[in-house]
Design a protein around this motif. Structure first.
Motif, PDB file in Angstrom:
ATOM      1  N   LEU A  63      22.897 -20.168 -13.534  1.00  0.00           N
ATOM      2  CA  LEU A  63      24.189 -20.679 -12.963  1.00  0.00           C
ATOM      3  C   LEU A  63      24.157 -21.311 -11.539  1.00  0.00           C
ATOM      4  CD1 LEU A  63      26.727 -18.162 -14.555  1.00  0.00           C
ATOM      5  CD2 LEU A  63      26.105 -20.355 -15.569  1.00  0.00           C
ATOM      6  N   GLU A  64      23.320 -20.617 -10.873  1.00  0.00           N
ATOM      7  CA  GLU A  64      23.164 -21.262  -9.393  1.00  0.00           C
ATOM      8  C   GLU A  64      22.674 -22.710  -9.617  1.00  0.00           C
ATOM      9  OE1 GLU A  64      20.675 -19.445  -6.481  1.00  0.00           O
ATOM     10  OE2 GLU A  64      22.248 -19.001  -5.293  1.00  0.00           O
ATOM     11  N   ASN A  65      21.736 -22.777 -10.201  1.00  0.00           N
ATOM     12  CA  ASN A  65      21.045 -24.098 -10.453  1.00  0.00           C
ATOM     13  C   ASN A  65      22.088 -25.266 -11.154  1.00  0.00           C
ATOM     14  OD1 ASN A  65      18.443 -25.745 -10.281  1.00  0.00           O
ATOM     15  ND2 ASN A  65      18.763 -25.871 -12.440  1.00  0.00           N
ATOM     16  N   GLU A  66      22.668 -24.735 -12.113  1.00  0.00           N
ATOM     17  CA  GLU A  66      23.648 -25.563 -12.790  1.00  0.00           C
ATOM     18  C   GLU A  66      24.733 -25.932 -11.610  1.00  0.00           C
ATOM     19  OE1 GLU A  66      27.429 -24.696 -15.307  1.00  0.00           O
ATOM     20  OE2 GLU A  66      25.511 -24.065 -16.258  1.00  0.00           O
ATOM     21  N   ASP A  67      25.270 -24.771 -10.751  1.00  0.00           N
ATOM     22  CA  ASP A  67      26.289 -24.956  -9.610  1.00  0.00           C
ATOM     23  C   ASP A  67      25.758 -25.894  -8.737  1.00  0.00           C
ATOM     24  OD1 ASP A  67      28.102 -23.583 -11.257  1.00  0.00           O
ATOM     25  OD2 ASP A  67      28.599 -22.368  -9.720  1.00  0.00           O
ATOM     26  N   PHE A  68      24.442 -25.813  -8.242  1.00  0.00           N
ATOM     27  CA  PHE A  68      23.874 -26.471  -7.137  1.00  0.00           C
ATOM     28  C   PHE A  68      23.809 -28.149  -7.576  1.00  0.00           C
ATOM     29  CE2 PHE A  68      20.109 -28.897  -5.337  1.00  0.00           C
ATOM     30  CZ  PHE A  68      20.301 -28.527  -3.919  1.00  0.00           C
ATOM     31  N   VAL A 146       8.533 -22.040  -2.250  1.00  0.00           N
ATOM     32  CA  VAL A 146       9.245 -23.114  -2.707  1.00  0.00           C
ATOM     33  C   VAL A 146      10.160 -22.449  -3.877  1.00  0.00           C
ATOM     34  CG1 VAL A 146       9.393 -25.272  -3.795  1.00  0.00           C
ATOM     35  CG2 VAL A 146       7.439 -24.827  -2.381  1.00  0.00           C
ATOM     36  N   ARG A 147      11.583 -22.782  -3.261  1.00  0.00           N
ATOM     37  CA  ARG A 147      12.559 -22.400  -4.415  1.00  0.00           C
ATOM     38  C   ARG A 147      13.031 -23.429  -5.684  1.00  0.00           C
ATOM     39  NH1 ARG A 147      17.277 -20.423  -0.672  1.00  0.00           N
ATOM     40  NH2 ARG A 147      17.793 -22.288  -0.709  1.00  0.00           N
ATOM     41  N   PRO A 148      12.677 -23.285  -6.708  1.00  0.00           N
ATOM     42  CA  PRO A 148      12.783 -24.419  -7.491  1.00  0.00           C
ATOM     43  C   PRO A 148      14.261 -24.932  -7.703  1.00  0.00           C
ATOM     44  CG  PRO A 148      12.689 -21.999  -8.588  1.00  0.00           C
ATOM     45  CD  PRO A 148      12.342 -21.742  -7.250  1.00  0.00           C
ATOM     46  N   ILE A 149      15.179 -24.166  -7.240  1.00  0.00           N
ATOM     47  CA  ILE A 149      16.934 -24.470  -7.397  1.00  0.00           C
ATOM     48  C   ILE A 149      16.818 -25.914  -6.561  1.00  0.00           C
ATOM     49  CG2 ILE A 149      17.413 -22.993  -5.711  1.00  0.00           C
ATOM     50  CD1 ILE A 149      20.199 -22.917  -6.919  1.00  0.00           C
ATOM     51  N   ASP A 150      16.336 -25.923  -5.300  1.00  0.00           N
ATOM     52  CA  ASP A 150      16.784 -26.813  -4.337  1.00  0.00           C
ATOM     53  C   ASP A 150      15.489 -27.431  -3.604  1.00  0.00           C
ATOM     54  OD1 ASP A 150      16.199 -24.696  -2.641  1.00  0.00           O
ATOM     55  OD2 ASP A 150      18.262 -24.634  -1.977  1.00  0.00           O
ATOM     56  N   GLY A 151      14.243 -26.953  -3.971  1.00  0.00           N
ATOM     57  CA  GLY A 151      13.277 -27.412  -3.152  1.00  0.00           C
ATOM     58  C   GLY A 151      13.102 -26.914  -1.619  1.00  0.00           C
ATOM     59  N   GLY A 152      13.850 -25.623  -1.438  1.00  0.00           N
ATOM     60  CA  GLY A 152      13.653 -25.154  -0.222  1.00  0.00           C
ATOM     61  C   GLY A 152      12.400 -24.237  -0.117  1.00  0.00           C
ATOM     62  N   VAL A 153      11.872 -24.128   1.048  1.00  0.00           N
ATOM     63  CA  VAL A 153      10.365 -23.286   1.405  1.00  0.00           C
ATOM     64  C   VAL A 153      11.166 -22.241   2.188  1.00  0.00           C
ATOM     65  CG1 VAL A 153       8.348 -23.471   2.117  1.00  0.00           C
ATOM     66  CG2 VAL A 153       9.237 -25.447   0.975  1.00  0.00           C
ATOM     67  N   THR A 154      11.024 -21.095   1.693  1.00  0.00           N
ATOM     68  CA  THR A 154      11.303 -19.684   2.645  1.00  0.00           C
ATOM     69  C   THR A 154      10.257 -18.807   2.588  1.00  0.00           C
ATOM     70  OG1 THR A 154      12.503 -18.703   0.617  1.00  0.00           O
ATOM     71  CG2 THR A 154      13.887 -20.200   1.713  1.00  0.00           C
ATOM     72  N   GLY A 155      10.616 -17.790   3.270  1.00  0.00           N
ATOM     73  CA  GLY A 155       9.799 -16.540   3.400  1.00  0.00           C
ATOM     74  C   GLY A 155       9.309 -16.281   4.915  1.00  0.00           C
ATOM     75  N   VAL A 156       8.603 -15.032   4.932  1.00  0.00           N
ATOM     76  CA  VAL A 156       8.102 -14.745   6.384  1.00  0.00           C
ATOM     77  C   VAL A 156       7.133 -15.780   6.873  1.00  0.00           C
ATOM     78  CG1 VAL A 156       6.897 -12.962   7.528  1.00  0.00           C
ATOM     79  CG2 VAL A 156       8.382 -12.434   5.837  1.00  0.00           C
ATOM     80  N   ALA A 157       6.370 -16.247   6.093  1.00  0.00           N
ATOM     81  CA  ALA A 157       5.254 -17.401   6.662  1.00  0.00           C
ATOM     82  C   ALA A 157       6.147 -18.413   6.886  1.00  0.00           C
ATOM     83  CB  ALA A 157       4.457 -17.712   5.279  1.00  0.00           C
ATOM     84  N   THR A 158       7.263 -19.009   6.587  1.00  0.00           N
ATOM     85  CA  THR A 158       7.956 -20.169   7.192  1.00  0.00           C
ATOM     86  C   THR A 158       8.515 -19.968   8.301  1.00  0.00           C
ATOM     87  OG1 THR A 158       8.860 -20.199   4.571  1.00  0.00           O
ATOM     88  CG2 THR A 158       9.810 -21.597   6.129  1.00  0.00           C
ATOM     89  N   VAL A 159       9.148 -18.737   8.541  1.00  0.00           N
ATOM     90  CA  VAL A 159       9.701 -18.347   9.997  1.00  0.00           C
ATOM     91  C   VAL A 159       8.648 -18.262  10.867  1.00  0.00           C
ATOM     92  CG1 VAL A 159      10.667 -16.711  11.333  1.00  0.00           C
ATOM     93  CG2 VAL A 159      11.456 -17.010   9.062  1.00  0.00           C
ATOM     94  N   ASP A 160       7.261 -17.643  10.713  1.00  0.00           N
ATOM     95  CA  ASP A 160       6.084 -17.592  11.719  1.00  0.00           C
ATOM     96  C   ASP A 160       5.938 -19.247  11.896  1.00  0.00           C
ATOM     97  OD1 ASP A 160       6.480 -14.931  11.392  1.00  0.00           O
ATOM     98  OD2 ASP A 160       4.644 -14.655  10.136  1.00  0.00           O
ATOM     99  N   PHE A 161       5.953 -20.105  10.726  1.00  0.00           N
ATOM    100  CA  PHE A 161       5.228 -21.339  10.951  1.00  0.00           C
ATOM    101  C   PHE A 161       6.408 -22.107  11.987  1.00  0.00           C
ATOM    102  CE2 PHE A 161       4.871 -25.856  10.050  1.00  0.00           C
ATOM    103  CZ  PHE A 161       3.638 -26.149   9.893  1.00  0.00           C
ATOM    104  N   ILE A 162       7.759 -21.830  11.719  1.00  0.00           N
ATOM    105  CA  ILE A 162       8.763 -22.551  12.579  1.00  0.00           C
ATOM    106  C   ILE A 162       8.485 -22.008  14.282  1.00  0.00           C
ATOM    107  CG2 ILE A 162      11.053 -22.756  13.072  1.00  0.00           C
ATOM    108  CD1 ILE A 162      11.387 -22.762   9.953  1.00  0.00           C
ATOM    109  N   ASN A 163       8.087 -20.839  14.404  1.00  0.00           N
ATOM    110  CA  ASN A 163       8.159 -20.248  15.785  1.00  0.00           C
ATOM    111  C   ASN A 163       7.142 -20.799  16.674  1.00  0.00           C
ATOM    112  OD1 ASN A 163      10.363 -18.533  15.596  1.00  0.00           O
ATOM    113  ND2 ASN A 163       9.192 -17.009  14.703  1.00  0.00           N
TER     114      ASN A 163
END
Length: 258
Positions: A63-68, A146-163
């Protein structure tokens, strides 16, 4: 229609309307016991229609994908005007973080049209695709899942990369803005990423259309007062305007041509 099926439909409708619903509140709304609601939620979770959190439920992946997709199609003109206004406040040759969401994708499209020589770091594969066609841009996409719903990339590795970076700007959005100024989202992993972007940028811009004000979500990202400027398509209510003024946050209203 069996009462259980009717109840399931009402539960989904209430969760969709409020984004998050506590079990006790659902029990009161539907005049059944909390135990009944827990059983209903467990079944709806098995069908991937809801996702259970402590004490309540949000929409499940299907439903989240449908709503997005439905949300992405809404307010396209308003988001485009917000994006144009944000692009006017980003100079050429700047470095910036771009997060996820349909408003930020609109920002990416506006930047491609208006700005040169940008360095863009993003956790949004759609944003990366939009801006990567510019030969004068440096485009860096974060590591992570990668989150399939919206193409967002998340996780601990993402935060470490941004820092590892310090940018001129962070351009972010939010799923909701509470009356007390709290910025809200549904995914704590994405919130961690946006908080890292906020901490590692010299200027912070928030782009939200008017529908986000008063919208509920489960996870607190921060406060609207932590941003340097808020870009939206309608002036917020008097209390929010006062809150922004007291925090020294500029509120810039996009001209939507109406």
């Amino acid at each position: 229609m069996p009462p259980r099926i009717q109840r399931h439909e009402k539960i989904i409708a209430l969760v969709r309307e409020h984004s998050f619903m506590p079990i006790e509140q659902l029990a009161r709304e539907l005049d059944v016991t909390p135990q009944t609601i827990r059983r209903d939620i467990n079944q709806l979770c098995e069908e991937n229609l809801l996702r259970r959190y402590h004490g309540g439920a949000t929409l499940g992946d299907s439903l989240e994908n449908e709503d997005f997709n439905a949300q992405k199609a809404k307010l396209q003109s308003e988001k485009a005007h917000i994006a144009d206004l944000i692009a006017e406040h980003i100079p050429d040759n700047a470095s910036l973080f771009l997060s996820i969401g349909s408003t930020i994708e609109a920002v990416a499209m506006a930047l491609v049209k208006k700005r040169k020589g940008l360095c863009i770091i993003t956790n949004n594969i759609h944003v990366a695709a939009i801006v990567s066609g510019r030969s004068d841009y440096t485009v860096i996409i974060t590591s992570g899942v990668v989150r399939p719903i919206d193409g967002g990339v998340t996780g601990v590795a993402t935060v470490d990369f941004i820092n590892q970076f310090k940018t001129d700007y962070a351009v972010l959005s939010a799923s909701g803005v509470d009356a007390d100024g709290s910025l809200l989202d549904f995914d704590y992993k994405e919130v961690s990423v946006m908080q890292a972007m906020m901490e590692n940028a010299r200027m912070r811009y928030l782009g939200v259309d008017h529908s986000k004000f008063g919208r509920n979500a489960l996870v607190r990202m921060g406060s609207i007062g932590e941003f340097d400027a808020v870009f939206t398509d309608r002036e917020p209510d008097e209390a929010m305007c006062k809150r922004l003024e007291e925090a020294g946050v500029k509120c810039l209203i996009a001209d939507n041509g109406k």
